[in-house]
Design a protein around this motif. Structure first.
Motif, PDB file in Angstrom:
ATOM      1  N   GLN A 236       0.824  -1.210   0.000  1.00 35.28           N
ATOM      2  CA  GLN A 236       0.000   0.000   0.000  1.00 35.28           C
ATOM      3  C   GLN A 236       0.856   1.258   0.000  1.00 35.28           C
ATOM      4  N   ARG A 237       1.961   1.244   0.756  1.00 33.67           N
ATOM      5  CA  ARG A 237       2.863   2.401   0.753  1.00 33.67           C
ATOM      6  C   ARG A 237       3.441   2.634  -0.638  1.00 33.67           C
ATOM      7  N   TRP A 238       3.848   1.548  -1.312  1.00 32.86           N
ATOM      8  CA  TRP A 238       4.369   1.694  -2.666  1.00 32.86           C
ATOM      9  C   TRP A 238       3.302   2.257  -3.596  1.00 32.86           C
ATOM     10  N   LEU A 239       2.092   1.737  -3.508  1.00 31.27           N
ATOM     11  CA  LEU A 239       1.012   2.219  -4.373  1.00 31.27           C
ATOM     12  C   LEU A 239       0.662   3.671  -4.078  1.00 31.27           C
TER      13      LEU A 239
ATOM     14  N   ALA B 171       3.394   5.787  -5.588  1.00 35.80           N
ATOM     15  CA  ALA B 171       3.265   5.845  -7.049  1.00 35.80           C
ATOM     16  C   ALA B 171       2.128   6.783  -7.446  1.00 35.80           C
ATOM     17  N   ARG B 172       1.013   6.695  -6.735  1.00 33.64           N
ATOM     18  CA  ARG B 172      -0.129   7.564  -7.026  1.00 33.64           C
ATOM     19  C   ARG B 172       0.254   9.032  -6.828  1.00 33.64           C
ATOM     20  N   ALA B 173       0.976   9.318  -5.765  1.00 35.17           N
ATOM     21  CA  ALA B 173       1.390  10.700  -5.496  1.00 35.17           C
ATOM     22  C   ALA B 173       2.322  11.200  -6.593  1.00 35.17           C
TER      23      ALA B 173
ATOM     24  N   ALA C 270       3.127  14.624 -11.293  1.00 42.96           N
ATOM     25  CA  ALA C 270       3.513  14.780 -12.693  1.00 42.96           C
ATOM     26  C   ALA C 270       2.372  15.384 -13.502  1.00 42.96           C
ATOM     27  N   ARG C 271       1.149  14.956 -13.231  1.00 44.63           N
ATOM     28  CA  ARG C 271      -0.012  15.529 -13.932  1.00 44.63           C
ATOM     29  C   ARG C 271      -0.170  17.004 -13.616  1.00 44.63           C
TER      30      ARG C 271
END
Length: 77
Positions: A54-57, A60-62, A67-68
């Motif tokens: 969950q921390r990795w996900l 990655a989401r952040a 970037a967006r």
């Protein structure tokens, strides 16, 4: 900084390593025939691995969101 460093835990597995180990833990628990003490140990390890994934996900989401935002002009201007 890796998720492990952020959480102050042991060196972090990669997302793929944590996911694969979690799959193995789940398979062992679902197979049955595991003594209670070992089942509890496996469950606790599974919780740790799920949290690491969950921390990795979340990280990655952040990164994707950052970037967006960096590529999208500010609509308030």
């Amino acid at each position: 900084m890796s998720p492990a460093e952020q959480a102050g835990t042991q060196p972090e597995l990669t997302y793929e390593q944590a996911r694969d180990e979690l799959l193995t833990v789940v398979q062992r628990l679902e197979s049955g025939g595991v003594p209670l003490d070992e089942s509890l140990r496996l469950w606790e390890r599974g919780e740790e691995l799920a949290a690491a994934c969950q921390r990795w996900l979340d990280g990655a989401r952040a990164r994707v969101e950052a970037a967006r935002r960096a590529r999208t002009p500010d609509e308030a201007d």
